[in-house]
Scaffold this motif. Sequence first.
Motif, short mmCIF file in Angstrom:
data_model
loop_
_atom_site.label_atom_id
_atom_site.label_comp_id
_atom_site.label_asym_id
_atom_site.label_seq_id
_atom_site.Cartn_x
_atom_site.Cartn_y
_atom_site.Cartn_z
N PRO A 5 41.40 35.96 30.08
CA PRO A 5 41.16 37.26 30.87
C PRO A 5 39.67 37.16 31.49
CG PRO A 5 40.83 37.67 28.51
CD PRO A 5 41.36 36.38 28.58
N ALA A 6 39.57 37.74 32.52
CA ALA A 6 38.34 37.53 33.48
C ALA A 6 37.98 38.93 34.08
CB ALA A 6 38.14 36.18 34.43
N TRP A 7 36.73 39.06 34.60
CA TRP A 7 36.56 40.00 35.37
C TRP A 7 35.93 39.55 36.60
CZ3 TRP A 7 37.40 44.92 34.32
CH2 TRP A 7 37.38 45.32 32.99
N LEU A 8 36.75 40.02 37.84
CA LEU A 8 36.42 39.67 39.08
C LEU A 8 35.23 40.60 39.68
CD1 LEU A 8 37.49 38.02 41.61
CD2 LEU A 8 38.96 39.70 41.90
N LEU A 9 34.12 39.92 40.15
CA LEU A 9 32.96 41.05 40.89
C LEU A 9 32.90 40.51 42.15
CD1 LEU A 9 30.50 39.27 38.17
CD2 LEU A 9 31.95 41.08 38.06
N THR A 10 32.80 41.75 42.75
CA THR A 10 32.55 41.76 44.18
C THR A 10 30.98 41.72 44.53
OG1 THR A 10 34.50 43.14 44.36
CG2 THR A 10 32.81 43.04 46.19
N LEU A 11 30.23 40.86 44.69
CA LEU A 11 29.00 40.50 44.96
C LEU A 11 28.33 41.24 46.32
CD1 LEU A 11 28.63 36.99 43.60
CD2 LEU A 11 28.14 38.94 42.23
N ARG A 16 32.50 36.82 46.11
CA ARG A 16 33.44 37.27 44.92
C ARG A 16 32.94 36.04 43.90
NH1 ARG A 16 33.95 40.38 48.12
NH2 ARG A 16 35.83 41.56 48.71
N ALA A 17 32.75 36.50 42.36
CA ALA A 17 32.63 35.53 41.55
C ALA A 17 33.28 36.19 40.17
CB ALA A 17 31.15 35.47 41.08
N ALA A 18 33.64 35.34 39.20
CA ALA A 18 34.06 36.11 38.08
C ALA A 18 33.11 35.56 36.86
CB ALA A 18 35.35 35.38 37.76
N VAL A 19 33.58 36.38 35.56
CA VAL A 19 32.98 36.30 34.31
C VAL A 19 33.87 36.48 33.54
CG1 VAL A 19 30.47 37.03 34.99
CG2 VAL A 19 32.10 38.57 34.13
N GLY A 20 33.78 35.54 32.26
CA GLY A 20 34.74 35.94 31.21
C GLY A 20 34.77 37.41 30.70
N GLU A 21 35.77 37.90 30.08
CA GLU A 21 36.18 39.28 29.54
C GLU A 21 35.09 39.75 28.81
OE1 GLU A 21 39.88 41.63 27.94
OE2 GLU A 21 39.30 39.83 26.74
N ARG A 22 34.53 39.27 27.99
CA ARG A 22 33.48 39.79 26.92
C ARG A 22 32.13 39.36 27.45
NH1 ARG A 22 36.50 37.36 21.36
NH2 ARG A 22 38.00 38.97 21.70
N ALA A 108 43.11 26.64 39.09
CA ALA A 108 41.85 25.88 39.06
C ALA A 108 41.82 25.22 40.60
CB ALA A 108 41.85 24.93 37.77
N CYS A 109 40.50 25.41 40.87
CA CYS A 109 40.20 24.81 42.58
C CYS A 109 38.86 24.26 42.32
CB CYS A 109 40.68 25.69 43.34
SG CYS A 109 39.58 27.25 43.45
N ALA A 110 38.61 23.59 43.73
CA ALA A 110 37.34 23.28 43.76
C ALA A 110 36.29 24.47 44.16
CB ALA A 110 37.21 22.36 44.91
N LEU A 111 35.07 24.31 43.90
CA LEU A 111 34.02 25.25 44.52
C LEU A 111 34.02 25.50 45.89
CD1 LEU A 111 31.09 24.68 42.07
CD2 LEU A 111 32.59 26.77 41.93
N PRO A 112 33.76 26.87 46.46
CA PRO A 112 33.59 26.97 47.76
C PRO A 112 32.63 26.13 48.20
CG PRO A 112 33.29 29.00 46.74
CD PRO A 112 33.41 28.15 45.55
N GLU A 113 32.68 25.58 49.34
CA GLU A 113 31.34 24.76 50.21
C GLU A 113 30.42 25.66 50.58
OE1 GLU A 113 32.44 22.01 52.82
OE2 GLU A 113 34.20 21.04 51.56
N CYS A 125 35.85 27.09 39.19
CA CYS A 125 36.59 27.93 40.06
C CYS A 125 37.95 27.96 39.93
CB CYS A 125 36.11 27.34 41.47
SG CYS A 125 36.37 28.40 42.80
N PHE A 126 38.52 29.28 40.30
CA PHE A 126 39.83 29.44 40.50
C PHE A 126 40.29 30.34 41.66
CE2 PHE A 126 38.30 33.36 38.41
CZ PHE A 126 39.07 34.49 39.02
N ARG A 127 41.47 30.17 41.93
CA ARG A 127 41.83 30.78 43.20
C ARG A 127 42.75 31.90 43.03
NH1 ARG A 127 41.72 29.17 47.97
NH2 ARG A 127 41.08 26.97 47.52
N GLU A 128 42.18 33.03 43.87
CA GLU A 128 42.77 34.46 43.59
C GLU A 128 43.48 34.54 45.16
OE1 GLU A 128 43.00 37.03 41.42
OE2 GLU A 128 42.51 38.87 42.61
N GLY A 129 44.66 34.47 45.22
CA GLY A 129 45.42 34.50 46.64
C GLY A 129 44.92 33.29 47.35
N ASP A 130 44.20 33.37 48.48
CA ASP A 130 43.77 32.33 49.20
C ASP A 130 42.19 32.24 49.14
OD1 ASP A 130 42.95 34.80 50.65
OD2 ASP A 130 43.41 34.01 52.70
N ARG A 131 41.40 32.79 48.22
CA ARG A 131 40.12 32.77 48.09
C ARG A 131 39.67 32.12 46.67
NH1 ARG A 131 37.16 38.36 49.84
NH2 ARG A 131 35.47 36.76 49.70
#
Length: 163
Positions: A5-11, A16-22, A108-113, A125-131
């Motif tokens: 589980p993770a939290w998707l953050l809108t910076l 966007r970025a994510a952190v662990g659930e806890r 899992a995917c590569a970090l954005p450039e 990094c992970f892919r959420e849809g196309d991001r």
Amino acid sequence: MAEAPAWLLTLDAELRAAVGEREMIHLVQAPALFAIPDTPPYCRHVLLWQDEIVPVLDLAAWLRGDRAAAKPPLVGIFAYQTPTATIAYGALPLLAAPARRRVSDDQACALPEQPPGWARVALSCFREGDRPVPILDLPYLFSGALPHDIHPLAETKQGAIRQ
């Protein structure tokens, strides 16, 4: 296939970025921030939370080489463990309430450039849809090790990437 589980953050409107659930432990709407003189442009404020002075680091500002937003609509409070095993807190301005996600290994995917600073502040990094969504390294992010006067783009040109 492992899931977590993770939290998707809108910076900001684009980042966007994510952190662990806890790691995310509280949200503050319309936070009262206190400016601190002679601090880096991306980390100019603190807030008081449960008798703690919590630094507010505007990650979107750091990634873009901008100044921190003066009045974010929302701030997330995050807990992380320091190298001495102490629990510490940091805050990130958010544009919207975090969204809970289940992340699997096959995302899992590569970090954005772009922006180029992701390699310094993300564990993976992970892919959420196309991001692509970088997963933040909170202990490093709040360690004070981020360069104060160097924009991430300049670091990439100089080859200074965190090991």
